[in-house]
Design a protein around this motif. Structure first.
Motif, PDB file in Angstrom:
ATOM      1  N   UNK A  24       0.870  -1.249  -0.155  1.00 28.63           N
ATOM      2  CA  UNK A  24      -0.174  -0.196   0.019  1.00 28.63           C
ATOM      3  C   UNK A  24       0.945   1.211   0.007  1.00 28.63           C
ATOM      4  N   UNK A  25       2.156   1.240  -0.576  1.00 34.73           N
ATOM      5  CA  UNK A  25       3.370   2.183  -0.461  1.00 34.73           C
ATOM      6  C   UNK A  25       2.812   3.439  -1.353  1.00 34.73           C
ATOM      7  N   UNK A  26       2.053   3.051  -2.224  1.00 32.61           N
ATOM      8  CA  UNK A  26       1.652   4.233  -3.598  1.00 32.61           C
ATOM      9  C   UNK A  26       0.736   5.278  -2.697  1.00 32.61           C
ATOM     10  N   UNK A  27      -0.194   4.715  -1.879  1.00 34.76           N
ATOM     11  CA  UNK A  27      -1.080   5.687  -1.136  1.00 34.76           C
ATOM     12  C   UNK A  27      -0.332   6.237  -0.150  1.00 34.76           C
ATOM     13  N   UNK A  28       0.621   5.828   0.476  1.00 38.31           N
ATOM     14  CA  UNK A  28       1.365   6.483   1.654  1.00 38.31           C
ATOM     15  C   UNK A  28       2.204   7.696   1.000  1.00 38.31           C
ATOM     16  N   UNK A  29       2.850   7.207  -0.188  1.00 38.92           N
ATOM     17  CA  UNK A  29       3.776   8.381  -0.684  1.00 38.92           C
ATOM     18  C   UNK A  29       2.952   9.417  -1.335  1.00 38.92           C
ATOM     19  N   UNK A  30       1.701   9.072  -1.716  1.00 32.63           N
ATOM     20  CA  UNK A  30       0.705  10.213  -2.363  1.00 32.63           C
ATOM     21  C   UNK A  30       0.710  11.313  -1.046  1.00 32.63           C
ATOM     22  N   UNK A  31       0.743  10.989   0.129  1.00 32.32           N
ATOM     23  CA  UNK A  31       0.501  11.928   0.958  1.00 32.32           C
ATOM     24  C   UNK A  31       1.759  12.835   1.007  1.00 32.32           C
ATOM     25  N   UNK A  32       3.074  12.396   0.699  1.00 30.40           N
ATOM     26  CA  UNK A  32       4.170  13.360   0.617  1.00 30.40           C
ATOM     27  C   UNK A  32       3.907  14.109  -0.960  1.00 30.40           C
ATOM     28  N   UNK A  33       3.542  13.253  -2.063  1.00 30.88           N
ATOM     29  CA  UNK A  33       3.352  13.886  -3.507  1.00 30.88           C
ATOM     30  C   UNK A  33       2.448  14.950  -3.543  1.00 30.88           C
ATOM     31  N   UNK A  34       1.354  14.826  -2.750  1.00 32.12           N
ATOM     32  CA  UNK A  34       0.367  15.962  -2.979  1.00 32.12           C
ATOM     33  C   UNK A  34       0.799  17.253  -2.230  1.00 32.12           C
ATOM     34  N   UNK A  35       1.528  16.939  -0.847  1.00 34.74           N
ATOM     35  CA  UNK A  35       2.083  18.235  -0.144  1.00 34.74           C
ATOM     36  C   UNK A  35       3.226  18.874  -1.165  1.00 34.74           C
ATOM     37  N   UNK A  36       4.018  18.113  -1.654  1.00 30.69           N
ATOM     38  CA  UNK A  36       4.890  18.519  -2.717  1.00 30.69           C
ATOM     39  C   UNK A  36       4.397  19.389  -3.903  1.00 30.69           C
ATOM     40  N   UNK A  37       3.306  18.799  -4.537  1.00 30.22           N
ATOM     41  CA  UNK A  37       2.580  19.337  -5.631  1.00 30.22           C
ATOM     42  C   UNK A  37       2.254  20.725  -5.430  1.00 30.22           C
ATOM     43  N   UNK A  38       1.629  21.113  -4.306  1.00 27.76           N
ATOM     44  CA  UNK A  38       1.236  22.247  -4.017  1.00 27.76           C
ATOM     45  C   UNK A  38       2.522  23.180  -3.807  1.00 27.76           C
ATOM     46  N   UNK A  39       3.546  22.712  -3.304  1.00 30.74           N
ATOM     47  CA  UNK A  39       4.805  23.418  -2.993  1.00 30.74           C
ATOM     48  C   UNK A  39       5.452  23.773  -4.310  1.00 30.74           C
ATOM     49  N   UNK A  40       5.350  22.706  -5.408  1.00 26.49           N
ATOM     50  CA  UNK A  40       5.834  23.108  -6.671  1.00 26.49           C
ATOM     51  C   UNK A  40       5.043  24.297  -7.266  1.00 26.49           C
ATOM     52  N   UNK A  41       3.773  24.058  -7.339  1.00 25.28           N
ATOM     53  CA  UNK A  41       2.922  25.167  -7.845  1.00 25.28           C
ATOM     54  C   UNK A  41       3.534  26.665  -7.206  1.00 25.28           C
ATOM     55  N   UNK A  42       3.843  26.475  -6.094  1.00 26.67           N
ATOM     56  CA  UNK A  42       4.337  27.827  -5.307  1.00 26.67           C
ATOM     57  C   UNK A  42       5.570  28.373  -5.865  1.00 26.67           C
ATOM     58  N   UNK A  43       6.407  27.182  -6.245  1.00 23.15           N
ATOM     59  CA  UNK A  43       7.776  27.624  -6.797  1.00 23.15           C
ATOM     60  C   UNK A  43       7.585  28.408  -8.154  1.00 23.15           C
ATOM     61  N   UNK A  44       6.413  28.069  -8.974  1.00 20.79           N
ATOM     62  CA  UNK A  44       6.265  28.714 -10.113  1.00 20.79           C
ATOM     63  C   UNK A  44       5.893  30.269  -9.672  1.00 20.79           C
ATOM     64  N   UNK A  45       5.049  30.158  -8.732  1.00 19.27           N
ATOM     65  CA  UNK A  45       4.589  31.734  -8.298  1.00 19.27           C
ATOM     66  C   UNK A  45       5.570  32.432  -7.698  1.00 19.27           C
ATOM     67  N   UNK A  46       6.500  31.867  -7.162  1.00 16.91           N
ATOM     68  CA  UNK A  46       7.654  32.395  -6.569  1.00 16.91           C
ATOM     69  C   UNK A  46       8.545  33.117  -7.405  1.00 16.91           C
ATOM     70  N   UNK A  47       9.209  32.141  -8.484  1.00 16.12           N
ATOM     71  CA  UNK A  47       9.890  32.666  -9.541  1.00 16.12           C
ATOM     72  C   UNK A  47       9.167  33.765 -10.268  1.00 16.12           C
ATOM     73  N   UNK A  48       8.046  33.605 -10.590  1.00 12.04           N
ATOM     74  CA  UNK A  48       7.232  34.529 -11.596  1.00 12.04           C
ATOM     75  C   UNK A  48       7.464  36.060 -10.614  1.00 12.04           C
ATOM     76  N   UNK A  49       7.178  36.088  -9.382  1.00 10.80           N
ATOM     77  CA  UNK A  49       7.327  37.134  -8.507  1.00 10.80           C
ATOM     78  C   UNK A  49       8.682  37.715  -8.486  1.00 10.80           C
ATOM     79  N   UNK A  50       9.607  36.871  -8.367  1.00 13.52           N
ATOM     80  CA  UNK A  50      11.002  37.568  -8.382  1.00 13.52           C
ATOM     81  C   UNK A  50      11.480  38.070  -9.658  1.00 13.52           C
TER      82      UNK A  50
END
Length: 578
Positions: free
Chosen positions: A281-307
């Motif tokens: 059941x590792x994929x379900x557990x890993x998606x806890x991390x991946x979904x958190x990272x996907x929000x963070x990665x979206x914010x990376x696009x926002x941060x680069x654009x702002x800078x």
């Protein structure tokens, strides 16, 4: 290159006038008000501007290096990490039971924005560690939590996520890494992973890898994947973590951007690890991390654009080229030229709406975790699930486009290293690829998120937007967004039950369409708030809202037409004709 200026005034405007922060905190029982939140963000911004931004350019030029079997990060990074952790930034939003400060996630997400703007390569270290902590907290047993979470939350140790293999990227069913159970309850993990960000470094302390692997008797496909915690150092006889585990860095990836971030090829040669969650059941557990990272990665696009916007707008106000529109003055600052203003307004219209939407999403995440009413928690959680692919893919697409437009403002100077604009373009590009490519995110939105609760989640989100638009009668941004929302609703209905080719043909356009409407909603809320006074900030909000309504929302009509054309023109050409 201009100094980075944290957008604290904009954060304060959103907290107090747009997002209803104080009421949101009262709903979930957190004793944090907008004044405290703004003070935390101001201090975080100072750290990003004074400590991280000065390391960005030389970090890109020096890069991380593999010297023997050790990774060396660019000069100043290890010291900056230790200062970052010592000041408590690594533990900002983590749960108090694991040593965290438990502050609202909106502060974490906006800190992520400022870190991405100041130094994207550095920001990946705390972001990946936080995601690993969330997966461990949600799925590991109490012994693993007690051992690994406190030092990871504090920043003494860091984390990494090991999914990808050379033959298994998006299709994790193909992964071959093996985990063999041992008599003491541990496992021996053997295999090779690629593209492992923060896989190793010279900061000191342990590095905790979360590794996807297969047990000997695992079923085929994704149903046979398990998740294992594999630390760089194992405990010694005295309880200290000094024994080197059987994992190593085989190489550092040579990349287009984020050069200071050590992206590793990791070899696990019978490395000792422990099962996280249930077997297979590792994929379900890993998606806890991946979904958190996907929000963070979206914010990376926002941060680069702002800078990039800050650099381009500063340059445009100083660079003298060409005549004024009436021909009377020569040369003039290029900020007077309509095309330069168009590019800058495109970026700004995305950045400020994206920042607001990120904040709203973060408040929903806190609501999902802390609201006393279970039905409200479930509702908020579903909204976050719906918006996660939109934030990840929409923000990184607009973020890359913004970096390119900001580079264009500089003309030839944008193409050379001196001004730093080409680094923004190179760094921003990866965010459209990692943590699930943007095409995959779009398919997730259309194929998995639109059908949630038989369509009730997306319709509920549209209803939230419609209610705010109805309360903003007379504003151009509200009227244009209302028209776009009606078109989006109709397009959404047309995609229900679509086949795989039809969904694939529509997905990327649909996600952009969805993001534009969501940003129009945020601009409507900001424009309503900005009616109160004629301060420079409020005047600017009204002007940029009008620009978004006039120049960016009309894209929705073309996107709707493209989606309505179906998959025929895409699938008509035979595969061997490409």
């Amino acid at each position: 290159m201009f100094n980075y200026i944290p957008p604290i005034d904009d954060y304060r405007f959103l907290l107090t006038e747009v997002l209803g922060f104080d009421r949101a905190m009262a709903d979930i029982g957190k004793e944090v008000d907008a004044d405290l939140a703004a003070a935390v963000l101001e201090e975080a911004g100072r750290m990003c501007a004074e400590r991280l931004h000065p390391l960005n350019r030389h970090g890109d030029e020096e890069g991380s290096r593999l010297v023997g079997d050790k990774v060396e990060t660019p000069a100043g990074f290890a010291e900056a990490w230790r200062d970052f952790a010592a000041a408590g930034w690594a533990s900002l939003s983590a749960a108090p039971e694991h040593g965290g400060q438990g502050l609202p996630f909106i502060l974490q997400l906006w800190l992520d924005e400022m870190m991405a703007a100041a130094n994207l390569s550095f920001g990946l270290f705390p972001g990946l560690t936080r995601g690993a902590c969330e997966a461990i907290a949600a799925h590991a047993d109490q012994a693993l939590k007690a051992t690994y979470l406190p030092p990871m939350v504090s920043g003494e140790w860091t984390g990494a996520m090991a999914l990808t293999e050379s033959g298994a990227g998006t299709d994790l069913a193909l992964l071959k890494t093996k985990a063999v159970p041992q008599q003491d309850g541990s496992y021996q993990v053997t295999g090779q992973k690629i593209f492992i960000s923060s896989g190793d470094h010279d900061f000191g302390g342990n590095i905790v890898h979360l590794v996807l692997a297969r047990l000997p008797d695992a079923p085929a496909g994704v149903k046979g994947i398990s998740l294992f915690l594999v630390p760089k150092f194992l405990p010694d006889a005295d309880g200290g973590f000094t024994v080197r585990n059987a994992l190593s860095v085989g190489a550092l990836e040579k990349k287009m951007g984020i050069h200071a971030q050590p992206t590793c090829v990791m070899n696990y040669d019978g490395a000792t690890g422990w099962l996280v969650g249930e077997a297979n059941r590792g994929l379900a557990a890993m998606f806890t991390m991946m979904n958190a990272e996907r929000l963070m990665v979206g914010i990376q696009g926002l941060g680069i654009a702002g800078a990039a916007y800050q650099q381009a707008s500063g340059y445009a106000k100083e660079r003298l080229q060409g005549r004024s529109a009436d021909g009377a003055r020569n040369p003039v600052a290029i900020i007077e030229h309509a095309d330069v203003r168009r590019m800058l307004l495109n970026i700004r219209a995305f950045v400020e709406a994206g920042r607001a939407l990120a904040g709203w999403t973060a408040l929903q995440l806190d609501r999902a975790h802390h609201h006393p009413d279970a039905s409200e928690r479930a509702r908020a959680d579903a909204l976050v699930a719906l918006l996660t692919p939109v934030v990840k893919a929409g923000f990184t697409d607009f973020g890359f486009e913004s970096a390119v437009q900001a580079q264009q403002v500089f003309g030839g100077h944008g193409y050379i290293r001196e001004w730093g604009m080409e680094q923004y373009v190179r760094d921003a590009r990866i965010a459209q690829i990692y943590e699930g490519t943007n095409g995959v995110q779009a398919m997730d939105l259309v194929g998995r998120k639109l059908p949630l609760a038989d369509g009730a989640v997306v319709e509920g989100f549209f209803d939230l937007i419609a209610a705010d638009l109805a309360a903003a009668e007379g504003l151009a941004i509200a009227e244009r967004t209302r028209e776009a929302l009606a078109l989006l609703r109709a397009t959404t209905a047309s995609l229900r039950g679509a086949g795989i080719d039809a969904a694939g043909a529509a997905a990327v356009d649909y996600l952009r369409f969805f993001a534009l409407v969501a940003m129009g909603w945020m601009w409507t809320r900001m424009a309503v708030a900005a009616q109160e006074t004629d301060s420079p900030l409020h005047e600017a909000k009204r002007a940029v809202a009008d620009y978004f309504a006039a120049r960016m929302l009309p894209q929705s009509q073309g996107l709707a037409a493209s989606i309505a054309s179906g998959e025929g023109s895409i699938m008509a050409l035979a595969a061997d004709a490409f």
